[in-house]
Design an enzyme around this catalytic site. Structure first.
Site: not given
Ligand code: PLP
Length: 461
Positions: A110
């Site tokens: 993210k």
């Molecule tokens: C947020 C997240 C996901 C999922 O991603 P999305 O965009 O919500 O589908 C998977 N793995 C990790 C480590 C995350 O932080």
């Protein structure tokens, strides 16, 4: 480039306004009016570009109302915080290509989007001489990444709701140990869906949204999806021997944000055979793809908590395309979803879905087993989210198509699951050393919108 709502009842707006709007004011999600097509020659010309330059080439096509020099500088600053020169490097292990998305300040993918979004917000607010109160919900990783994206910025306050006690200890500490006065953590006694519903309600309260200049950081913000499109291209270029060769991306999925970025890359013309949607036991999206069954059930807590989600907010963006870009149908489907608990798709639609996606639900035992076996075979440590995607890839892709597995978090962020699998603690990167001993600050509140609204009003003054 103009932006429209999946529900079709706002006037088209420019990129800058789409970033500031977050959720569309008609309750839908913002999308570009058209998705630019990238031809083979352009792909070939992009093949050797470094991350930042590639990001500029892609993002500038969607953000054509930001001057090129300003956009370049935003991109440079956003990825200077990553600890790897390739920003999102690809390594080959066990016959798979692992796309490491965890080299940013909070060790999860993210950061790729939120370092950029934080700088973009600051830039747009300065230009408008405005302030903003960011309000977001997190099941763990979004919160810390958003906080690191905007900590210390003068014209922004941030309020992050997380489900109390339901994130990993390190995830909570990464948020609550940031003591900048513009950062406010709220631990909600409830689930991630409760947090997300409260945030959605606050944004749907238009007088409140306007009065406090609410801004969104969860993956409903188009700029986040856009920043994530970049690493699909970058990793494709690193893996494909010849431009035009097809690959599969295996994407550990919760809110459908990351995989939707892959879908955008595919629509732009990146040669993606299929997007493999990998879920944990919270498998509504896998059921949708495999059985055409999109019906809500309760959230089950798992060892991959950032994917413990039922109502995936970005899914509406995909449904918009699946419904032939017909906003009236999207409006009807999502307006009646809370009452009906399901959306019904036709056989033809489901057939189409399966030409674009594969899906697999991986349970917790399989996740832990995969961390263990992959480590035994290759010496590489997977975090539990990445392990879900690796397991799914090994199960479903057996025809020799190259697979790029998105490694969405560093294993040290989810040490409990890793210890369960391999019997030792994953080595901690410098940013996590001694985090338990740092001072922290957090407000614990009930899952009631009134309480949370009042808290925001008090702090935003
Ligand atoms: C947020 C997240 C996901 C999922 O991603 P999305 O965009 O919500 O589908 C998977 N793995 C990790 C480590 C995350 O932080």
């Amino acid at each position: 480039m103009r932006y429209i709502s999946t529900r079709g009842t706002i006037q088209p707006i420019r990129f800058k306004d789409a970033v500031m709007m977050g959720l569309a004011t008609d309750g839908g999600l913002l999308l570009p009016e058209t998705i630019p097509a990238i031809d083979r020659d352009t792909l070939a010309a992009w093949k050797t570009l470094p991350f930042q330059e590639l990001a500029f080439r892609i993002i500038s096509r969607y953000a054509d109302d930001i001057p090129a020099d300003d956009l370049r500088s935003l991109i440079e600053r956003s990825y200077a915080t990553f600890d790897h020169p390739d920003v999102t490097p690809v390594v080959e292990r066990g016959g798979l290509h692992i796309l490491e998305l965890f080299h940013g300040p909070t060790l999860a993918f993210k950061d790729v989007a939120l370092q950029f979004l934080g700088n973009l917000f600051e830039y747009l607010l300065q230009e408008r001489n405005e302030r903003m109160n960011i309000v977001g919900a997190t099941s763990g990783d979004t919160g810390s990444a958003a906080i690191y994206g905007v900590r210390g910025k003068e014209n922004i306050n941030i309020f992050i709701l997380h489900p109390h006690g339901k994130t990993s200890p390190v995830q909570a500490l990464q948020m609550t140990t940031v003591l900048d006065p513009n950062v406010h953590n709220i631990a909600v006694r409830g689930t991630f869906d409760d947090c997300q519903n409260i945030v959605k309600s606050l944004f749907n309260d238009l007088p409140f949204k306007e009065r406090y200049a609410l801004g969104a950081v969860n993956s409903i913000n188009w700029a986040r999806v856009l920043a994530q499109v970049v690493y699909y291209f970058l990793s494709y270029f690193r893996v494909a021997k010849t431009i035009g060769d097809e690959v599969v991306f295996s994407v550990p999925t919760g809110n459908f944000g990351d995989i939707f970025a892959g879908y955008v890359a595919k629509r732009m013309g990146l040669p993606i055979a299929r997007l493999l949607l990998a879920t944990n036991e919270n498998n509504i999206l896998a059921r949708f793809i495999n059985d055409g069954d999109y019906s809500l059930s309760a959230v089950v807590p798992t060892v991959s908590p950032s994917m413990d989600i039922q109502l995936a907010s970005n899914f509406e963006r995909y449904v918009y395309y699946l419904f032939g870009e017909d906003p009236a149908r999207v409006r009807e489907a999502f307006a009646t979803l809370p009452a009906r608990g399901r959306i019904v798709f036709s056989d033809a639609e489901m057939e189409h879905v399966r030409t674009e996606f594969l899906a697999c639900s991986v349970n917790q035992q399989e996740t832990v087993d995969t961390i263990a076996s992959f480590n035994r075979e290759t010496g590489y440590l997977l975090d539990p989210h990445t392990a879900v995607g690796v397991r799914a890839a090994r199960q479903l892709v057996t025809d020799g198509t190259p697979v790029i597995c998105l490694a969405t978090a560093h294993p040290a962020k989810f040490a409990d699951a890793v210890v369960r699998a391999v019997g030792f603690e994953p080595p901690r990167p410098p940013s996590l050393m001694g985090i338990e001993d740092l001072p922290s600050r957090c407000e614990v509140l009930d899952a009631r919108i009134e309480q949370i609204r009042t808290f925001i009003e008090e702090k935003a003054r």
